[in-house]
Design a protein around this motif. Structure first.
Motif, PDB file in Angstrom:
ATOM      1  N   GLN A 139      16.231  71.584 -56.636  1.00 25.43           N
ATOM      2  CA  GLN A 139      16.844  72.119 -55.426  1.00 25.43           C
ATOM      3  C   GLN A 139      18.357  71.893 -55.433  1.00 25.43           C
ATOM      4  O   GLN A 139      19.132  72.784 -55.060  1.00 25.43           O
ATOM      5  CB  GLN A 139      16.217  71.456 -54.197  1.00 25.43           C
ATOM      6  CG  GLN A 139      14.741  71.755 -54.005  1.00 25.43           C
ATOM      7  CD  GLN A 139      14.112  70.859 -52.958  1.00 25.43           C
ATOM      8  OE1 GLN A 139      14.807  70.209 -52.173  1.00 25.43           O
ATOM      9  NE2 GLN A 139      12.780  70.811 -52.936  1.00 25.43           N
TER      10      GLN A 139
ATOM     11  N   LEU B  39      18.283  69.820 -46.176  1.00 25.71           N
ATOM     12  CA  LEU B  39      17.161  70.764 -46.124  1.00 25.71           C
ATOM     13  C   LEU B  39      15.881  70.115 -46.633  1.00 25.71           C
ATOM     14  O   LEU B  39      14.800  70.307 -46.068  1.00 25.71           O
ATOM     15  CB  LEU B  39      17.494  72.003 -46.953  1.00 25.71           C
ATOM     16  CG  LEU B  39      18.546  72.951 -46.378  1.00 25.71           C
ATOM     17  CD1 LEU B  39      18.922  74.016 -47.399  1.00 25.71           C
ATOM     18  CD2 LEU B  39      18.038  73.603 -45.099  1.00 25.71           C
ATOM     19  N   ASN B  40      16.003  69.335 -47.695  1.00 26.06           N
ATOM     20  CA  ASN B  40      14.844  68.626 -48.222  1.00 26.06           C
ATOM     21  C   ASN B  40      14.343  67.584 -47.232  1.00 26.06           C
ATOM     22  O   ASN B  40      13.140  67.492 -46.951  1.00 26.06           O
ATOM     23  CB  ASN B  40      15.218  67.960 -49.549  1.00 26.06           C
ATOM     24  CG  ASN B  40      14.051  67.241 -50.187  1.00 26.06           C
ATOM     25  OD1 ASN B  40      13.726  66.118 -49.813  1.00 26.06           O
ATOM     26  ND2 ASN B  40      13.404  67.872 -51.157  1.00 26.06           N
TER      27      ASN B  40
ATOM     28  N   ILE C 207       7.810  74.839 -49.350  1.00 21.71           N
ATOM     29  CA  ILE C 207       8.760  75.101 -50.444  1.00 21.71           C
ATOM     30  C   ILE C 207       9.558  73.844 -50.779  1.00 21.71           C
ATOM     31  O   ILE C 207       9.682  73.460 -51.947  1.00 21.71           O
ATOM     32  CB  ILE C 207       9.692  76.264 -50.079  1.00 21.71           C
ATOM     33  CG1 ILE C 207       8.920  77.592 -50.081  1.00 21.71           C
ATOM     34  CG2 ILE C 207      10.875  76.330 -51.049  1.00 21.71           C
ATOM     35  CD1 ILE C 207       9.711  78.763 -49.551  1.00 21.71           C
ATOM     36  N   PHE C 208      10.097  73.191 -49.755  1.00 19.58           N
ATOM     37  CA  PHE C 208      10.961  72.043 -50.026  1.00 19.58           C
ATOM     38  C   PHE C 208      10.177  70.785 -50.366  1.00 19.58           C
ATOM     39  O   PHE C 208      10.708  69.897 -51.049  1.00 19.58           O
ATOM     40  CB  PHE C 208      11.896  71.797 -48.837  1.00 19.58           C
ATOM     41  CG  PHE C 208      13.112  72.679 -48.853  1.00 19.58           C
ATOM     42  CD1 PHE C 208      14.238  72.323 -49.564  1.00 19.58           C
ATOM     43  CD2 PHE C 208      13.112  73.884 -48.166  1.00 19.58           C
ATOM     44  CE1 PHE C 208      15.354  73.140 -49.602  1.00 19.58           C
ATOM     45  CE2 PHE C 208      14.226  74.715 -48.194  1.00 19.58           C
ATOM     46  CZ  PHE C 208      15.343  74.346 -48.915  1.00 19.58           C
ATOM     47  N   ARG C 209       8.944  70.693 -49.918  1.00 22.11           N
ATOM     48  CA  ARG C 209       8.135  69.536 -50.306  1.00 22.11           C
ATOM     49  C   ARG C 209       7.427  69.752 -51.637  1.00 22.11           C
ATOM     50  O   ARG C 209       7.007  68.799 -52.281  1.00 22.11           O
ATOM     51  CB  ARG C 209       7.091  69.230 -49.218  1.00 22.11           C
ATOM     52  CG  ARG C 209       7.691  68.741 -47.910  1.00 22.11           C
ATOM     53  CD  ARG C 209       6.624  68.388 -46.904  1.00 22.11           C
ATOM     54  NE  ARG C 209       5.851  67.216 -47.324  1.00 22.11           N
ATOM     55  CZ  ARG C 209       4.797  66.751 -46.678  1.00 22.11           C
ATOM     56  NH1 ARG C 209       4.375  67.371 -45.582  1.00 22.11           N
ATOM     57  NH2 ARG C 209       4.162  65.686 -47.105  1.00 22.11           N
TER      58      ARG C 209
ATOM     59  N   THR D  42       8.736  71.378 -54.376  1.00 19.79           N
ATOM     60  CA  THR D  42       9.606  71.542 -55.544  1.00 19.79           C
ATOM     61  C   THR D  42      10.469  70.291 -55.712  1.00 19.79           C
ATOM     62  O   THR D  42      10.809  69.626 -54.726  1.00 19.79           O
ATOM     63  CB  THR D  42      10.518  72.776 -55.399  1.00 19.79           C
ATOM     64  OG1 THR D  42      11.250  72.678 -54.152  1.00 19.79           O
ATOM     65  CG2 THR D  42       9.701  74.049 -55.387  1.00 19.79           C
TER      66      THR D  42
ATOM     67  N   MET E  88      13.441  67.675 -55.990  1.00 22.73           N
ATOM     68  CA  MET E  88      14.744  67.632 -55.343  1.00 22.73           C
ATOM     69  C   MET E  88      15.863  67.944 -56.325  1.00 22.73           C
ATOM     70  O   MET E  88      16.846  68.605 -55.975  1.00 22.73           O
ATOM     71  CB  MET E  88      14.989  66.264 -54.699  1.00 22.73           C
ATOM     72  CG  MET E  88      16.273  66.203 -53.880  1.00 22.73           C
ATOM     73  SD  MET E  88      16.635  64.566 -53.231  1.00 22.73           S
ATOM     74  CE  MET E  88      15.313  64.387 -52.037  1.00 22.73           C
TER      75      MET E  88
ATOM     76  N   ALA F 175      12.431  69.028 -44.235  1.00 17.56           N
ATOM     77  CA  ALA F 175      11.031  69.393 -44.457  1.00 17.56           C
ATOM     78  C   ALA F 175      10.116  68.193 -44.241  1.00 17.56           C
ATOM     79  O   ALA F 175       9.038  68.309 -43.624  1.00 17.56           O
ATOM     80  CB  ALA F 175      10.859  69.942 -45.870  1.00 17.56           C
TER      81      ALA F 175
ATOM     82  N   VAL G 117      21.735  70.616 -49.322  1.00 15.00           N
ATOM     83  CA  VAL G 117      20.434  70.639 -50.006  1.00 15.00           C
ATOM     84  C   VAL G 117      19.621  69.395 -49.662  1.00 15.00           C
ATOM     85  O   VAL G 117      18.423  69.487 -49.377  1.00 15.00           O
ATOM     86  CB  VAL G 117      20.630  70.754 -51.527  1.00 15.00           C
ATOM     87  CG1 VAL G 117      19.294  70.592 -52.242  1.00 15.00           C
ATOM     88  CG2 VAL G 117      21.240  72.107 -51.886  1.00 15.00           C
TER      89      VAL G 117
ATOM     90  N   TYR H 238       8.759  77.005 -45.098  1.00  9.86           N
ATOM     91  CA  TYR H 238       9.917  76.142 -45.363  1.00  9.86           C
ATOM     92  C   TYR H 238       9.468  74.746 -45.799  1.00  9.86           C
ATOM     93  O   TYR H 238       9.970  74.190 -46.796  1.00  9.86           O
ATOM     94  CB  TYR H 238      10.774  76.062 -44.100  1.00  9.86           C
ATOM     95  CG  TYR H 238      11.765  74.919 -44.090  1.00  9.86           C
ATOM     96  CD1 TYR H 238      12.926  74.967 -44.849  1.00  9.86           C
ATOM     97  CD2 TYR H 238      11.535  73.783 -43.316  1.00  9.86           C
ATOM     98  CE1 TYR H 238      13.840  73.919 -44.837  1.00  9.86           C
ATOM     99  CE2 TYR H 238      12.429  72.729 -43.300  1.00  9.86           C
ATOM    100  CZ  TYR H 238      13.570  72.808 -44.061  1.00  9.86           C
ATOM    101  OH  TYR H 238      14.458  71.764 -44.055  1.00  9.86           O
TER     102      TYR H 238
END
Length: 228
Positions: free
Chosen positions: A68, A105-106, A59-61, A63, A65, A109, A102, A56
Motif C-alpha cells: 500500500q 487509510l490502513n 481491501i486495506f486489511r 493487502t 501495508m 480500516a 496511506v 474499503y
C-alpha cells in the motif's frame, strides 16, 4: 560490537524518534476519525454505503501495508512539495504526506472494525431509552452511543497507536526520514550494522512501553470516573 558512535550520532535517533511520534500521532488521529465514519457507514441501513465501507475495510486489511505504501507513493507521483528539517533530518513533504495518508487509510480500516465492535457493545437499552425520550437517531448516536463506544475502545486505540509507532518504520522504503531511517544513516556512516539497529530497537521498545503504560493509566482513570 561497540557503541562509541553514540555521542556523535545521537541526533539521528532522537530527531528520528520525534518524527516517528509525529507521524504516528497524525496517523492515529486521522485513522480514528476515518474509522468512526467507516464504522457508521458499515452499520448504515443504506446498502451502497454499507457495501462501500465493507469494500474499503476488506481491501486495506487484506493487502500488505508495504504494498500500500509503495503504491500510494507511486500514485502520488513527483509531488513538488517543499522540504524542511526536524533537527538534523531533512523531511520531504512529497514523501511524508503520501506516507501519512496511506498509513492513515490502513489504520482507518482497522479502526472501523474496532469502532463498530465498540458501538455494538453498547447495550441496546441505551438506544431505546434515548428514543423513548424523543431523541432523534442521529443525536442518539452522537450524544449517547459514540461516547460510550469510544470509552470501550480506548484500549484498542492505544494498541493501534503502539502498532503504528512500529509500522511507521516501513516509510523508510519511500525515503521518509524517521528513526529507522536515522539508524540506517548511522549504519552507512559508521560501517556498523548491529549496534545502530540495537539502539533503534531500544528506542522503539522504550517509547512503546511508556506509551502503553500512559494509556493504561488513562484507561484506568476513565473507568474510575465512569464508575462514580
Amino acid at each position: 560490537m561497540n557503541f562509541n558512535f553514540l555521542p556523535k550520532y545521537f541526533s539521528y535517533f532522537n530527531d528520528g524518534m520525534l518524527v516517528t511520534l509525529i507521524i504516528s500521532a497524525f496517523v492515529v488521529l486521522i485513522g480514528t476519525c476515518l474509522g468512526i465514519i467507516v464504522a457508521l457507514g458499515k452499520l448504515s441501513s443504506f446498502p451502497p454505503l454499507r457495501w462501500l465501507a465493507k469494500a474499503y475495510i476488506e481491501i486495506f486489511r487484506g493487502t500488505p501495508m508495504l504494498v500500500q505504501i509503495m503504491l500510494g507513493f507511486a500514485l502520488a507521483g513527483n509531488l513538488n512539495f517543499p522540504t524542511f528539517h526536524i533537527g538534523i533530518l531533512q523531511q520531504d513533504l512529497g514523501r511524508l504526506v503520501p506516507g501519512i495518508i496511506v498509513l492513515a487509510l490502513n489504520s482507518g480500516a482497522y479502526m472501523a472494525e474496532i469502532v463498530r465492535a465498540g458501538i455494538e457493545a453498547v447495550p441496546i437499552g441505551q438506544q431505546e431509552a434515548a428514543y423513548s425520550l424523543g431523541i432523534r437517531p442521529r443525536k442518539t448516536m452522537v450524544n449517547v452511543i459514540l461516547p460510550q463506544a469510544i470509552r470501550n475502545i480506548l484500549p484498542a486505540v492505544g494498541n493501534e497507536f503502539v502498532t503504528i509507532i512500529k509500522d511507521s518504520s516501513l516509510l523508510y522504503t519511500i525515503g521518509v526520514m524517521e528513526v529507522f531511517s536515522g539508524a540506517q544513516t548511522v549504519v552507512s556512516l559508521t560501517y556498523q550494522t548491529i549496534s545502530p539497529l540495537l539502539v533503534v530497537a531500544l528506542y522503539y521498545f522504550v517509547v512503546t512501553f511508556v506509551v502503553s503504560r500512559l494509556l493504561a493509566r488513562l484507561e484506568k482513570r476513565l473507568r474510575k470516573g465512569y464508575a462514580k
